[in-house]
Design a protein around this motif. Structure first.
Motif, PDB file in Angstrom:
ATOM      1  N   PRO A 168     -29.090 -31.669-100.237  1.00 20.02           N
ATOM      2  CA  PRO A 168     -28.699 -30.620 -99.283  1.00 20.02           C
ATOM      3  C   PRO A 168     -27.277 -30.110 -99.506  1.00 20.02           C
ATOM      4  CG  PRO A 168     -29.780 -32.431 -98.157  1.00 20.02           C
ATOM      5  CD  PRO A 168     -29.522 -32.888 -99.547  1.00 20.02           C
ATOM      6  N   ALA A 169     -26.362 -31.006 -99.940  1.00 20.79           N
ATOM      7  CA  ALA A 169     -24.984 -30.574-100.183  1.00 20.79           C
ATOM      8  C   ALA A 169     -24.905 -29.620-101.375  1.00 20.79           C
ATOM      9  CB  ALA A 169     -24.091 -31.799-100.420  1.00 20.79           C
ATOM     10  N   ILE A 170     -25.639 -29.917-102.436  1.00 20.41           N
ATOM     11  CA  ILE A 170     -25.641 -29.034-103.605  1.00 20.41           C
ATOM     12  C   ILE A 170     -26.325 -27.710-103.265  1.00 20.41           C
ATOM     13  CG2 ILE A 170     -26.462 -28.794-105.976  1.00 20.41           C
ATOM     14  CD1 ILE A 170     -26.218 -31.849-106.192  1.00 20.41           C
ATOM     15  N   ALA A 171     -27.402 -27.773-102.492  1.00 23.29           N
ATOM     16  CA  ALA A 171     -28.073 -26.542-102.067  1.00 23.29           C
ATOM     17  C   ALA A 171     -27.147 -25.684-101.207  1.00 23.29           C
ATOM     18  CB  ALA A 171     -29.348 -26.880-101.301  1.00 23.29           C
ATOM     19  N   LEU A 172     -26.331 -26.323-100.389  1.00 16.72           N
ATOM     20  CA  LEU A 172     -25.359 -25.576 -99.585  1.00 16.72           C
ATOM     21  C   LEU A 172     -24.332 -24.883-100.471  1.00 16.72           C
ATOM     22  CD1 LEU A 172     -24.222 -24.802 -96.816  1.00 16.72           C
ATOM     23  CD2 LEU A 172     -22.941 -26.958 -96.828  1.00 16.72           C
ATOM     24  N   MET A 173     -23.913 -25.546-101.533  1.00 21.87           N
ATOM     25  CA  MET A 173     -22.989 -24.923-102.472  1.00 21.87           C
ATOM     26  C   MET A 173     -23.619 -23.707-103.133  1.00 21.87           C
ATOM     27  SD  MET A 173     -19.979 -25.007-103.614  1.00 21.87           S
ATOM     28  CE  MET A 173     -19.120 -24.076-104.874  1.00 21.87           C
ATOM     29  N   LEU A 174     -24.883 -23.810-103.501  1.00 22.44           N
ATOM     30  CA  LEU A 174     -25.583 -22.655-104.069  1.00 22.44           C
ATOM     31  C   LEU A 174     -25.701 -21.516-103.047  1.00 22.44           C
ATOM     32  CD1 LEU A 174     -28.418 -24.445-106.063  1.00 22.44           C
ATOM     33  CD2 LEU A 174     -26.658 -22.949-107.028  1.00 22.44           C
ATOM     34  N   LYS A 175     -25.916 -21.893-101.814  1.00 23.98           N
ATOM     35  CA  LYS A 175     -25.980 -20.877-100.750  1.00 23.98           C
ATOM     36  C   LYS A 175     -24.666 -20.106-100.649  1.00 23.98           C
ATOM     37  CE  LYS A 175     -27.512 -18.828 -96.971  1.00 23.98           C
ATOM     38  NZ  LYS A 175     -28.577 -17.797 -97.034  1.00 23.98           N
ATOM     39  N   LEU A 176     -23.536 -20.810-100.780  1.00 25.65           N
ATOM     40  CA  LEU A 176     -22.241 -20.162-100.724  1.00 25.65           C
ATOM     41  C   LEU A 176     -21.991 -19.304-101.965  1.00 25.65           C
ATOM     42  CD1 LEU A 176     -20.074 -23.118 -99.328  1.00 25.65           C
ATOM     43  CD2 LEU A 176     -20.977 -21.142 -98.078  1.00 25.65           C
ATOM     44  N   LEU A 177     -22.443 -19.770-103.122  1.00 29.53           N
ATOM     45  CA  LEU A 177     -22.244 -19.000-104.348  1.00 29.53           C
ATOM     46  C   LEU A 177     -23.065 -17.717-104.348  1.00 29.53           C
ATOM     47  CD1 LEU A 177     -22.218 -21.825-107.071  1.00 29.53           C
ATOM     48  CD2 LEU A 177     -20.278 -20.443-106.303  1.00 29.53           C
ATOM     49  N   TYR A 178     -24.230 -17.761-103.735  1.00 26.63           N
ATOM     50  CA  TYR A 178     -25.116 -16.586-103.728  1.00 26.63           C
ATOM     51  C   TYR A 178     -25.288 -16.041-102.315  1.00 26.63           C
ATOM     52  CZ  TYR A 178     -26.388 -17.780-108.512  1.00 26.63           C
ATOM     53  OH  TYR A 178     -26.354 -18.037-109.864  1.00 26.63           O
ATOM     54  N   ILE A 179     -24.225 -16.095-101.531  1.00 25.00           N
ATOM     55  CA  ILE A 179     -24.326 -15.704-100.121  1.00 25.00           C
ATOM     56  C   ILE A 179     -24.642 -14.221 -99.954  1.00 25.00           C
ATOM     57  CG2 ILE A 179     -21.852 -15.228 -99.861  1.00 25.00           C
ATOM     58  CD1 ILE A 179     -22.105 -16.597 -97.057  1.00 25.00           C
ATOM     59  N   ARG A 180     -24.271 -13.414-100.935  1.00 26.30           N
ATOM     60  CA  ARG A 180     -24.529 -11.977-100.839  1.00 26.30           C
ATOM     61  C   ARG A 180     -25.931 -11.607-101.301  1.00 26.30           C
ATOM     62  NH1 ARG A 180     -19.735  -8.795-103.674  1.00 26.30           N
ATOM     63  NH2 ARG A 180     -20.992  -7.076-102.819  1.00 26.30           N
ATOM     64  N   ARG A 181     -26.659 -12.532-101.873  1.00 25.31           N
ATOM     65  CA  ARG A 181     -27.997 -12.223-102.385  1.00 25.31           C
ATOM     66  C   ARG A 181     -29.098 -12.436-101.353  1.00 25.31           C
ATOM     67  NH1 ARG A 181     -28.360 -11.756-107.853  1.00 25.31           N
ATOM     68  NH2 ARG A 181     -30.325 -10.754-107.250  1.00 25.31           N
ATOM     69  N   ARG A 182     -28.751 -12.931-100.189  1.00 27.34           N
ATOM     70  CA  ARG A 182     -29.682 -13.080 -99.061  1.00 27.34           C
ATOM     71  C   ARG A 182     -30.870 -14.004 -99.378  1.00 27.34           C
ATOM     72  NH1 ARG A 182     -28.193  -9.510 -95.202  1.00 27.34           N
ATOM     73  NH2 ARG A 182     -26.947  -7.716 -95.864  1.00 27.34           N
ATOM     74  N   TYR A 183     -30.592 -15.058-100.120  1.00 28.03           N
ATOM     75  CA  TYR A 183     -31.608 -16.088-100.316  1.00 28.03           C
ATOM     76  C   TYR A 183     -31.597 -17.027 -99.120  1.00 28.03           C
ATOM     77  CZ  TYR A 183     -32.359 -14.884-105.238  1.00 28.03           C
ATOM     78  OH  TYR A 183     -32.684 -14.245-106.402  1.00 28.03           O
ATOM     79  N   PHE A 184     -32.781 -17.539 -98.786  1.00 27.08           N
ATOM     80  CA  PHE A 184     -32.849 -18.543 -97.738  1.00 27.08           C
ATOM     81  C   PHE A 184     -32.345 -19.886 -98.279  1.00 27.08           C
ATOM     82  CE2 PHE A 184     -36.226 -15.575 -96.351  1.00 27.08           C
ATOM     83  CZ  PHE A 184     -35.702 -15.262 -95.098  1.00 27.08           C
ATOM     84  N   TYR A 185     -31.866 -20.712 -97.365  1.00 26.26           N
ATOM     85  CA  TYR A 185     -31.339 -22.022 -97.769  1.00 26.26           C
ATOM     86  C   TYR A 185     -32.408 -22.865 -98.450  1.00 26.26           C
ATOM     87  CZ  TYR A 185     -29.469 -26.747 -97.379  1.00 26.26           C
ATOM     88  OH  TYR A 185     -29.061 -28.022 -97.656  1.00 26.26           O
TER      89      TYR A 185
END
Length: 357
Positions: A246-263
C-alpha cells in the motif's frame, strides 16, 4: 445435450431448476447428473480440472513476463482468464520466502547458533574459573605462610583461558533532553549475559525505565537464542512485504496524481510487479544453490536486478502510457522512494521482531 422438456428437472446440488437447453445448472454451474458416476466420467473431470488450472496459471505466467500486460488486461475486464492479483502475489511471496528460509536463513541460523554456543561456552568457562580460584584460595589456606606454592593449580590456570575480563555490549536507545535519541552501551559479562535471569539483568546493571529494560532484556534473549530468532524473523518478513505494497501504491498515486488513476489500479500494478520480481529472485536463488549452478547464480543475480528494474520501467510505460522522459523521471523517483520505504519497513520489522521475540 438437451434437457427433457416434459417435466422440470432440478439440480441435485442446489435444487435450482435446470435449463431446458443444456446440461449445466444456471445457478451453481454443476453439470446435471443422476448420481451414478462412471469411471470415465471421474477421470474426465479430473483431467478437465487439471488442464483448466494449468491453462489459467500458464496464461498468467506468460502475461506476467510482458511488462504491464497483466495489469492492463485486468482493468480491461479480463479477470477470469488470469489468477487474481492478490493470489498471485501471495503465491510468489510464499515461494520466495520458502526459498530464502531453505538456503539463506538456514546458513544465517547456523552462524547465529555457533555464536550463541561460543558465548555460552565462555559463560561456563567463567564459572569454572571462579570455582578454580576458590579452590586455589582454599588450598593455599592449608599451607603455612610463605609455603603456599601451588604449581599444579597455577599451571592449570595458565592453560585455561580466563574470559571473565571479556564483556558484551548491549546497546539500548533512550531519549535525551534535546528530544533526540542516543544509543547507550552497557558492558555485560558473558556469564551474566548467558546465566542471569532476564528480568534481573537490567536492574543489576543499573538500567531504569520500562522501555530501557525491555530493550536490554530482549537483546539478551536474542543473544541466548539467536538461532531461533532467525525463524521468528522470517515469519515476519512476508508481512513486511504485504504492508509495503500500500505504501508503494500510494507513492505511485502521488507520481501520477494528474492522470486520475484510482488507488486500486496502482495497488494492482504494484502487486503484479512484485510477483514478477519474486518469481525471478526465487529462480535465481534456486539456481545458485544447486551446487553446479553457484557460479551461474552469482552471474544471474545482478542481471536479475537490472532485469527487474528494466521490467518496471517498461511496465510503467505500457500501463501509464506516458512519454519516455516523464516515465524515466518518475522511474527514478519511484526507485528512490522504494529504497526509503524498504529501509523504513526493514528497520521497523527488525525493531518489532526484536521486541516481540
Amino acid at each position: 445435450m438437451l434437457m427433457p422438456t416434459d417435466r422440470t428437472t432440478y439440480c441435485p446440488n442446489c435444487y435450482y431448476p435446470m435449463p431446458q437447453t443444456g446440461p449445466y445448472c444456471g445457478h451453481c454451474g454443476q453439470k446435471y447428473t443422476t448420481g451414478r458416476v462412471r469411471i470415465w466420467t471421474l477421470i474426465g473431470d479430473f483431467l478437465e480440472s487439471i488442464f483448466n488450472v494449468d491453462s489459467n496459471i500458464l496464461r498468467t505466467t506468460l502475461a506476467l513476463f510482458v511488462p504491464g500486460k497483466l495489469t492492463r488486461d485486468y482493468f480491461e475486464g479480463k479477470h477470469k482468464r488470469y489468477v487474481s492479483p492478490l493470489r498471485l502475489f501471495f503465491a510468489t511471496a510464499v515461494v520466495l520466502f520458502a526459498v530464502l528460509g531453505l538456503y539463506l536463513f538456514t546458513n544465517l541460523e547456523s552462524q547465529m547458533t555457533r555464536a550463541t554456543n561460543k558465548s555460552r561456552y565462555q559463560a561456563y568457562l567463567s564459572s569454572f574459573r571462579n570455582q578454580l580460584d576458590s579452590a586455589r584460595a582454599q588450598a593455599a589456606a592449608l599451607f603455612p605462610e610463605g609455603e603456599a606454592q601451588l604449581p599444579g593449580l597455577d599451571s592449570l590456570s595458565a592453560l585455561i583461558e580466563d574470559p571473565r575480563k571479556d564483556s558484551f555490549n548491549l546497546v539500548y536507545f533512550k531519549r535525551v533532553r534535546t528530544g533526540l535519541v542516543e544509543s547507550v552501551p552497557v558492558a555485560v559479562s558473558m556469564e551474566d549475559l548467558m546465566e542471569m535471569p532476564l528480568d534481573s539483568l537490567p536492574p543489576h546493571y543499573g538500567i531504569r525505565g520500562f522501555w530501557h529494560q525491555l530493550q536490554v532484556r530482549q537483546l539478551a534473549k536474542l543473544n541466548r537464542e539467536g538461532g531461533d530468532f532467525t525463524r521468528f524473523a522470517l515469519s515476519k518478513l512476508i508481512w513486511m512485504a504485504v504492508l509495503m505494497m500500500p505504501a508503494i501504491a500510494l507513492m505511485l498515486k502521488l507520481l501520477y496524481i494528474r492522470r486520475r488513476y484510482f488507488y486500486v489500479e496502482h495497488l494492482v500494478f504494484t502487486l503484479h510487479y512484485h510477483a514478477f520480481a519474486f518469481f525471478c529472485l526465487s529462480a535465481v536463488l534456486l539456481v545458485a544453490n544447486t551446487g553446479w549452478g553457484y557460479t551461474l547464480g552469482e552471474f544471474l543475480f545482478p542481471i536479475s536486478i537490472l532485469g527487474t528494474a528494466f521490467y518496471l520501467y517498461k511496465a510503467m510505460r505500457r500501463f501509464y502510457r506516458q512519454r519516455r522522459f516523464k516515465t524515466l523521471l518518475k522511474f527514478g523517483l519511484l526507485n528512490f522512494a522504494y529504497l526509503c520505504i524498504f529501509t523504513a519497513f526493514a528497520l521497523l520489522m527488525a525493531v518489532v521482531a526484536t521486541l516481540a521475540y
